[in-house]
Design a protein around this motif. Structure first.
Motif, PDB file in Angstrom:
ATOM      1  N   GLY A  73     -11.240  10.653   1.454  1.00 31.88           N
ATOM      2  CA  GLY A  73      -9.798  10.689   1.388  1.00 31.88           C
ATOM      3  C   GLY A  73      -9.253  10.285   0.381  1.00 31.88           C
ATOM      4  N   VAL A  74      -7.834  10.161   0.197  1.00 29.75           N
ATOM      5  CA  VAL A  74      -7.157   9.411  -0.855  1.00 29.75           C
ATOM      6  C   VAL A  74      -7.492   8.138  -0.960  1.00 29.75           C
ATOM      7  CG1 VAL A  74      -4.836   9.123  -1.585  1.00 29.75           C
ATOM      8  CG2 VAL A  74      -5.185  11.280  -0.263  1.00 29.75           C
ATOM      9  N   GLU A  75      -7.703   7.315  -0.040  1.00 32.22           N
ATOM     10  CA  GLU A  75      -7.683   5.899  -0.211  1.00 32.22           C
ATOM     11  C   GLU A  75      -9.212   5.658  -0.826  1.00 32.22           C
ATOM     12  OE1 GLU A  75      -5.187   4.365   0.098  1.00 32.22           O
ATOM     13  OE2 GLU A  75      -4.098   5.790   1.092  1.00 32.22           O
ATOM     14  N   GLY A  76     -10.214   6.683  -0.967  1.00 38.07           N
ATOM     15  CA  GLY A  76     -11.454   6.378  -1.396  1.00 38.07           C
ATOM     16  C   GLY A  76     -11.596   6.659  -3.213  1.00 38.07           C
ATOM     17  N   LEU A  77     -10.268   7.175  -3.663  1.00 36.06           N
ATOM     18  CA  LEU A  77     -10.246   7.676  -4.746  1.00 36.06           C
ATOM     19  C   LEU A  77      -9.984   6.322  -5.903  1.00 36.06           C
ATOM     20  CD1 LEU A  77      -8.204  11.114  -4.620  1.00 36.06           C
ATOM     21  CD2 LEU A  77     -10.475  10.810  -5.425  1.00 36.06           C
ATOM     22  N   THR A  78     -10.832   5.814  -6.044  1.00 39.51           N
ATOM     23  CA  THR A  78     -10.878   4.575  -6.806  1.00 39.51           C
ATOM     24  C   THR A  78     -11.987   5.008  -8.093  1.00 39.51           C
ATOM     25  OG1 THR A  78     -12.959   3.518  -6.155  1.00 39.51           O
ATOM     26  CG2 THR A  78     -11.024   2.999  -5.201  1.00 39.51           C
ATOM     27  N   LEU A  79     -11.437   4.469  -9.255  1.00 39.61           N
ATOM     28  CA  LEU A  79     -12.214   4.891 -10.497  1.00 39.61           C
ATOM     29  C   LEU A  79     -13.538   4.357 -10.370  1.00 39.61           C
ATOM     30  CD1 LEU A  79      -9.853   3.835 -13.439  1.00 39.61           C
ATOM     31  CD2 LEU A  79     -10.122   6.059 -12.369  1.00 39.61           C
ATOM     32  N   ARG A  80     -14.066   3.391  -9.693  1.00 38.06           N
ATOM     33  CA  ARG A  80     -15.286   2.900  -9.474  1.00 38.06           C
ATOM     34  C   ARG A  80     -16.174   4.160  -8.807  1.00 38.06           C
ATOM     35  NH1 ARG A  80     -17.596  -1.831 -10.288  1.00 38.06           N
ATOM     36  NH2 ARG A  80     -16.509  -3.374 -11.415  1.00 38.06           N
ATOM     37  N   ALA A  81     -15.548   4.605  -7.652  1.00 34.06           N
ATOM     38  CA  ALA A  81     -16.259   5.331  -6.792  1.00 34.06           C
ATOM     39  C   ALA A  81     -16.351   6.871  -7.588  1.00 34.06           C
ATOM     40  CB  ALA A  81     -15.360   5.613  -5.391  1.00 34.06           C
ATOM     41  N   ILE A  82     -15.354   7.113  -8.250  1.00 30.68           N
ATOM     42  CA  ILE A  82     -15.395   8.530  -9.022  1.00 30.68           C
ATOM     43  C   ILE A  82     -16.412   8.376 -10.114  1.00 30.68           C
ATOM     44  CG2 ILE A  82     -14.136  10.009 -10.780  1.00 30.68           C
ATOM     45  CD1 ILE A  82     -11.620   9.328  -9.208  1.00 30.68           C
ATOM     46  N   ALA A  83     -16.613   7.482 -10.919  1.00 30.66           N
ATOM     47  CA  ALA A  83     -17.534   6.934 -11.894  1.00 30.66           C
ATOM     48  C   ALA A  83     -19.173   6.950 -11.263  1.00 30.66           C
ATOM     49  CB  ALA A  83     -17.311   5.712 -12.414  1.00 30.66           C
ATOM     50  N   ARG A  84     -19.097   6.241 -10.103  1.00 32.90           N
ATOM     51  CA  ARG A  84     -20.335   6.429  -9.310  1.00 32.90           C
ATOM     52  C   ARG A  84     -20.932   7.803  -9.061  1.00 32.90           C
ATOM     53  NH1 ARG A  84     -19.104   2.452  -6.618  1.00 32.90           N
ATOM     54  NH2 ARG A  84     -18.548   3.531  -4.664  1.00 32.90           N
TER      55      ARG A  84
ATOM     56  N   HIS B 113      -5.523   6.780 -17.611  1.00 33.08           N
ATOM     57  CA  HIS B 113      -5.368   5.618 -16.282  1.00 33.08           C
ATOM     58  C   HIS B 113      -5.615   6.573 -15.006  1.00 33.08           C
ATOM     59  CE1 HIS B 113      -1.412   7.906 -16.255  1.00 33.08           C
ATOM     60  NE2 HIS B 113      -1.231   7.374 -17.602  1.00 33.08           N
ATOM     61  N   ARG B 114      -5.877   5.878 -13.876  1.00 32.82           N
ATOM     62  CA  ARG B 114      -6.171   6.404 -12.791  1.00 32.82           C
ATOM     63  C   ARG B 114      -5.221   7.640 -12.426  1.00 32.82           C
ATOM     64  NH1 ARG B 114      -4.678   4.590  -7.349  1.00 32.82           N
ATOM     65  NH2 ARG B 114      -6.370   5.609  -5.840  1.00 32.82           N
ATOM     66  N   ALA B 115      -3.786   7.303 -12.403  1.00 38.01           N
ATOM     67  CA  ALA B 115      -2.949   8.328 -12.131  1.00 38.01           C
ATOM     68  C   ALA B 115      -3.054   9.707 -12.939  1.00 38.01           C
ATOM     69  CB  ALA B 115      -1.164   7.820 -12.335  1.00 38.01           C
ATOM     70  N   ALA B 116      -3.386   9.627 -14.122  1.00 39.71           N
ATOM     71  CA  ALA B 116      -3.675  10.994 -15.059  1.00 39.71           C
ATOM     72  C   ALA B 116      -4.836  11.519 -14.323  1.00 39.71           C
ATOM     73  CB  ALA B 116      -4.233  10.619 -16.340  1.00 39.71           C
TER      74      ALA B 116
ATOM     75  N   LEU C 122       0.986   7.848  -6.340  1.00 44.12           N
ATOM     76  CA  LEU C 122      -0.398   7.852  -6.991  1.00 44.12           C
ATOM     77  C   LEU C 122      -0.512   8.884  -8.322  1.00 44.12           C
ATOM     78  CD1 LEU C 122      -2.601   8.061  -3.779  1.00 44.12           C
ATOM     79  CD2 LEU C 122      -1.742   6.169  -5.070  1.00 44.12           C
ATOM     80  N   LEU C 123       0.486   9.455  -8.381  1.00 46.64           N
ATOM     81  CA  LEU C 123       0.250  10.628  -9.822  1.00 46.64           C
ATOM     82  C   LEU C 123       1.275  10.309 -10.965  1.00 46.64           C
ATOM     83  CD1 LEU C 123       0.467  13.967  -7.336  1.00 46.64           C
ATOM     84  CD2 LEU C 123      -1.595  12.544  -8.106  1.00 46.64           C
ATOM     85  N   ASP C 124       1.167  10.895 -12.066  1.00 44.15           N
ATOM     86  CA  ASP C 124       1.688  10.568 -13.341  1.00 44.15           C
ATOM     87  C   ASP C 124       2.842  11.615 -13.495  1.00 44.15           C
ATOM     88  OD1 ASP C 124       2.471  10.262 -15.584  1.00 44.15           O
ATOM     89  OD2 ASP C 124       0.656  10.740 -16.755  1.00 44.15           O
TER      90      ASP C 124
END
Length: 204
Positions: free
Chosen positions: A24-35, A50-53, A113-115
């Motif tokens: 879900g949306v709350e799981g969209l951290t940069l760490r989770a995406i990188a992993r 940045h994350r918003a981008a 959350l968006l740019d």
């Protein structure tokens, strides 16, 4: 089966889509995406400022999918379908996409959350409105449906109704309040409230 993208931005975008679908949306951290992309924690910021981008790129994908689903629904209409029937098909596709992709649908409208300066997101999302639903509304007006109404305001009203219906159904509030067992029943009531009855091309 499609091969995974070789470009770093594409890999990160695919990873973000997978995280969104699973967590879900709350799981969209940069760490989770990188992993998920199997890159270092700092790698996303080398390709997105940045994350918003990065999340805006994900949301842009959602708007493209939504637009494509609407076009496909309209294309499946019979050749003699009226403009109202094509508009109904577009409206149904909108709700169907929302219910099939709830996390993506939520992200697409999470402006916190968006740019806001992302030009591609702005272009694609506006195209979804203009070339999708507004175009269908305009065609229906030419055939006599609510001809005196401003097209963009009328489209906005219909969009608001569909958006609210989809969200309230996903939250469980609409079936609880109305007793509707199927979202199609609620959607049909909404379309009829706008005068979008399922009539034949000849108007009978």
């Amino acid at each position: 089966m499609n091969a995974p993208p070789t470009d770093p931005r594409g890999r990160l975008l695919d990873a973000a889509l997978a995280v969104l679908a699973e967590d879900g949306v709350e799981g969209l951290t940069l760490r989770a995406i990188a992993r998920r992309a199997n890159v270092s924690h700092g790698a996303p910021l080398k390709h997105f400022p940045h994350r918003a981008a990065l999340l805006s790129a994900v949301a842009t994908t959602g708007f493209r999918e939504l637009t494509a689903q609407g076009r496909q629904a309209v294309a499946r209409c019979p050749g003699d379908a009226s403009a109202v029937q094509r508009l109904r098909a577009c409206a149904r596709a909108y709700v169907a996409y929302a219910l099939a992709h709830p996390a993506m649908f939520q992200l697409m409208f999470r402006h916190d959350l968006l740019d806001p300066t992302d030009r591609e997101l702005s272009r694609v999302s506006l195209s979804t409105f203009d070339d999708g639903m507004a175009a269908r509304v305009r065609e229906a007006q030419k055939e006599g449906w609510r001809q005196g109404d401003d097209t963009r305001l009328l489209t906005g009203a219909l969009w608001s109704g569909l958006q609210g219906l989809a969200q309230l159904w996903m939250w469980g509030s609409l079936p609880l309040a109305t007793g509707a067992a199927d979202v199609d029943d609620a959607l049909e009531a909404l379309l009829r409230a706008f005068g979008l009855n399922d009539i034949s091309p000849e108007g009978h």
